[in-house]
Design an enzyme around this catalytic site. Structure first.
Site, mmCIF file in Angstrom:
data_model
loop_
_atom_site.group_PDB
_atom_site.id
_atom_site.type_symbol
_atom_site.label_atom_id
_atom_site.label_comp_id
_atom_site.label_asym_id
_atom_site.label_seq_id
_atom_site.Cartn_x
_atom_site.Cartn_y
_atom_site.Cartn_z
ATOM 1 N N VAL A 96 30.183 -15.200 17.651
ATOM 2 C CA VAL A 96 29.271 -16.047 18.441
ATOM 3 C C VAL A 96 29.671 -16.021 19.921
ATOM 4 O O VAL A 96 28.814 -15.890 20.802
ATOM 5 C CB VAL A 96 29.267 -17.504 17.905
ATOM 6 C CG1 VAL A 96 28.414 -18.396 18.787
ATOM 7 C CG2 VAL A 96 28.735 -17.543 16.472
ATOM 8 N N ASP A 115 40.849 -14.834 24.724
ATOM 9 C CA ASP A 115 40.828 -14.588 23.276
ATOM 10 C C ASP A 115 42.211 -14.094 22.848
ATOM 11 O O ASP A 115 42.856 -13.351 23.583
ATOM 12 C CB ASP A 115 39.770 -13.524 22.953
ATOM 13 C CG ASP A 115 39.223 -13.690 21.552
ATOM 14 O OD1 ASP A 115 38.000 -13.857 21.411
ATOM 15 O OD2 ASP A 115 40.024 -13.658 20.588
ATOM 16 N N LEU A 145 44.023 -29.646 23.723
ATOM 17 C CA LEU A 145 44.093 -30.563 24.867
ATOM 18 C C LEU A 145 44.348 -29.818 26.181
ATOM 19 O O LEU A 145 44.054 -30.317 27.255
ATOM 20 C CB LEU A 145 45.175 -31.620 24.644
ATOM 21 C CG LEU A 145 44.730 -32.791 23.778
ATOM 22 C CD1 LEU A 145 45.893 -33.744 23.538
ATOM 23 C CD2 LEU A 145 43.563 -33.551 24.400
ATOM 24 N N TYR A 192 39.180 -26.528 7.343
ATOM 25 C CA TYR A 192 38.171 -26.112 8.316
ATOM 26 C C TYR A 192 37.300 -27.301 8.730
ATOM 27 O O TYR A 192 37.131 -27.586 9.918
ATOM 28 C CB TYR A 192 37.318 -24.998 7.715
ATOM 29 C CG TYR A 192 36.326 -24.412 8.696
ATOM 30 C CD1 TYR A 192 36.760 -23.658 9.774
ATOM 31 C CD2 TYR A 192 34.959 -24.629 8.555
ATOM 32 C CE1 TYR A 192 35.863 -23.122 10.683
ATOM 33 C CE2 TYR A 192 34.052 -24.109 9.453
ATOM 34 C CZ TYR A 192 34.509 -23.347 10.515
ATOM 35 O OH TYR A 192 33.614 -22.835 11.419
ATOM 36 N N GLU A 210 39.069 -40.055 29.815
ATOM 37 C CA GLU A 210 39.291 -39.340 31.073
ATOM 38 C C GLU A 210 38.007 -39.043 31.838
ATOM 39 O O GLU A 210 38.044 -38.474 32.922
ATOM 40 C CB GLU A 210 40.025 -38.007 30.801
ATOM 41 C CG GLU A 210 41.334 -38.159 30.052
ATOM 42 C CD GLU A 210 42.421 -38.795 30.906
ATOM 43 O OE1 GLU A 210 42.273 -38.824 32.138
ATOM 44 O OE2 GLU A 210 43.413 -39.289 30.330
HETATM 45 O O1 LIG Z 1 27.614 -21.767 9.626
HETATM 46 C C1 LIG Z 1 28.081 -22.800 9.135
HETATM 47 O O2 LIG Z 1 27.602 -23.898 9.314
HETATM 48 C C2 LIG Z 1 29.282 -22.645 8.289
HETATM 49 O O3 LIG Z 1 28.901 -21.873 7.203
HETATM 50 C C3 LIG Z 1 29.770 -21.168 6.476
HETATM 51 O O4 LIG Z 1 29.983 -21.852 5.291
HETATM 52 P P1 LIG Z 1 28.894 -21.638 4.165
HETATM 53 O O5 LIG Z 1 27.662 -22.376 4.451
HETATM 54 O O6 LIG Z 1 29.538 -21.953 2.881
HETATM 55 O O7 LIG Z 1 28.513 -20.101 4.302
HETATM 56 P P2 LIG Z 1 28.777 -18.861 3.363
HETATM 57 O O8 LIG Z 1 30.211 -18.653 3.091
HETATM 58 O O9 LIG Z 1 28.038 -17.738 4.002
HETATM 59 O O10 LIG Z 1 28.069 -19.295 1.994
HETATM 60 C C4 LIG Z 1 26.732 -19.690 1.938
HETATM 61 C C5 LIG Z 1 26.346 -19.920 0.511
HETATM 62 O O11 LIG Z 1 26.336 -18.672 -0.173
HETATM 63 C C6 LIG Z 1 27.162 -18.734 -1.315
HETATM 64 N N1 LIG Z 1 27.790 -17.392 -1.482
HETATM 65 C C7 LIG Z 1 28.633 -16.884 -0.567
HETATM 66 C C8 LIG Z 1 29.153 -15.643 -0.693
HETATM 67 C C9 LIG Z 1 28.821 -14.881 -1.823
HETATM 68 O O12 LIG Z 1 29.270 -13.727 -2.020
HETATM 69 N N2 LIG Z 1 27.969 -15.434 -2.718
HETATM 70 C C10 LIG Z 1 27.450 -16.672 -2.591
HETATM 71 O O13 LIG Z 1 26.662 -17.122 -3.455
HETATM 72 C C11 LIG Z 1 28.179 -19.842 -1.041
HETATM 73 O O14 LIG Z 1 28.666 -20.369 -2.242
HETATM 74 C C12 LIG Z 1 27.315 -20.808 -0.256
HETATM 75 O O15 LIG Z 1 26.581 -21.609 -1.132
HETATM 76 C C13 LIG Z 1 31.053 -20.722 7.115
HETATM 77 O O16 LIG Z 1 32.075 -20.545 6.190
HETATM 78 C C14 LIG Z 1 31.493 -21.612 8.193
HETATM 79 O O17 LIG Z 1 32.481 -20.945 8.959
HETATM 80 C C15 LIG Z 1 30.382 -22.006 9.088
HETATM 81 O O18 LIG Z 1 30.818 -22.900 10.059
#
Ligand SMILES: O=C(O)[C@H]1O[C@H](OP(=O)(O)OP(=O)(O)OC[C@H]2O[C@@H](n3ccc(=O)[nH]c3=O)[C@H](O)[C@@H]2O)[C@H](O)[C@@H](O)[C@@H]1O
Length: 351
Positions: A96, A115, A145, A192, A210
């Site tokens: 991003v 970075d 901070l 996280y 602040e």
């Molecule tokens: O963008 C966000 O708001 C957040 O979303 C993600 O978390 P998540 O929503 O769980 O995203 P994914 O890991 O891509 O999973 C999305 C959905 O797909 C499912 N999934 C994931 C991977 C897979 O191989 N198969 C599968 O069914 C997961 O269980 C979940 O329900 C990221 O892990 C976070 O870093 C991020 O901040």
């Protein structure tokens, strides 16, 4: 006879003394010459070192300048001194962050990217290296901070890139700015989720204490080019699996939902940030399968613990106050632009 001998001895003595004197003067002279030669050499070396120290940064600058004349950069708007901002992006070489860098550079601002390259990649921003508005620093900002203190010192506004994960497995749907969330503090996602929640807390506390101006953007499931191929997210997983002809792994029943947002839509708004088009993961798996044309089956695996079941941003406030809504991923009729976006990721992976 004796007088003759004494005269000869005296002469010999004088001769010997003269010879010794000459030898002494010669050796002193030799030492002196050697000494002055080494002093001269030392002096020259020191001088060369000094000159090198002065020249090295100039040489680097010239190299950068040469590069900036020959290298082609993406088009950059001209901004007057008054309008041009100096912006520091931590993690600006990441997925991003690098898109944000592109946007701000193209808008004509001066951007410094910091970075540590743990997950960020230099190649994500290499097209700006050498540009006069761009600076890249390899540094680990371990202490948040530190950034807040810096913002206070220079009177900058601070934007925290937060996440929809702060809502946990939400009981309110869709999620708006006022919802406090539903996070399991000891679950596998807690580090996280709670980490980001604490980051928000610290920013707001700092703002109150602040007077530093703070903004928080809660980014919802974003995807697009430069995403890490193997970070385990669903978009990259499904695209890679489909490309390799492997089964697409759906966790649980696949009825959990997400609202995916294309990365370029992400960079213009305020919290919460996302696309309100909601789809089930199973629907998404079928879409990718269809897109990539893979023969791979859909494989159902066990459900991930604490996996948010429904997620979709309520963007009404952003629309009302900022006139913002996602453009690329909004679909007039089902999945058209959405397909285009996923396809972008797919072609990027193919490269
Ligand atoms: O963008 C966000 O708001 C957040 O979303 C993600 O978390 P998540 O929503 O769980 O995203 P994914 O890991 O891509 O999973 C999305 C959905 O797909 C499912 N999934 C994931 C991977 C897979 O191989 N198969 C599968 O069914 C997961 O269980 C979940 O329900 C990221 O892990 C976070 O870093 C991020 O901040």
């Amino acid at each position: 006879m004796r007088r003759l001998l004494t005269a000869i001895n005296r002469r010999m003595m004088k001769l010997l003394i003269a010879l010794a004197l000459i030898a002494y003067v010669a050796s002193v002279w030799g030492n002196f010459v050697n000494m002055s030669r080494s002093i001269q050499e030392n002096g020259e070396q020191k001088m060369e070192k000094k000159i090198e120290e002065v020249i090295a940064p100039l040489r680097d600058k010239i190299r950068d300048l040469e590069k900036s004349f020959t290298q082609k950069y993406p088009p950059v708007k001209f901004l007057s001194e008054k309008d041009r901002k100096r912006i520091l992006i931590t993690g600006g070489a990441g997925f991003v962050g690098s898109h944000l860098t592109d946007k701000l550079m193209m808008d004509g601002h001066e951007v410094t990217v910091v970075d540590n390259f743990f997950t960020g990649r230099k190649r994500n921003v290499e097209h700006w290296i050498g540009h006069e508005n761009f600076e890249l620093i390899n540094h680990d900002v371990v202490e948040p901070l530190y950034i807040e203190g810096l913002a206070k010192r220079v009177g900058a506004r601070l934007l925290l890139a937060s996440t929809s994960e702060v809502y946990g497995d939400p009981e309110v749907h869709p999620q708006n700015e006022d919802y406090w969330g539903h996070v399991n503090p000891i679950g596998p996602r807690a580090c996280y989720d709670e980490g980001k929640r604490v980051a928000e807390t610290m920013c707001y506390a700092y703002m109150k204490q602040e007077g530093v101006e703070v903004r928080v953007a809660r980014i919802f499931n974003t995807f697009g080019p430069r995403m890490h191929m193997n970070d385990g997210r669903v978009v990259s997983n499904f695209v890679l699996q489909a490309l390799q002809g492997e089964p697409l792994t759906v966790y649980g029943s696949g009825s959990q939902t997400r609202a995916f947002q294309y990365v370029s839509c992400n960079l213009l708004s305020s919290p919460p940030q996302g696309n309100p088009e909601e789809h089930t993961i199973l629907e998404f798996a079928r879409l990718i399968k269809h897109l990539v044309g893979s023969g791979g089956e859909i494989q159902f695996l066990s459900e991930a613990q604490d996996d948010p079941q429904r997620r979709k941003p309520d963007i009404r406030k952003a629309k009302l106050l900022l006139g913002w809504e996602p453009v690329v991923c909004r679909v007039g009729h089902k999945l058209t632009l959405y397909v285009r976006c996923v396809y972008t990721v797919y072609t990027w992976y193919q490269k």
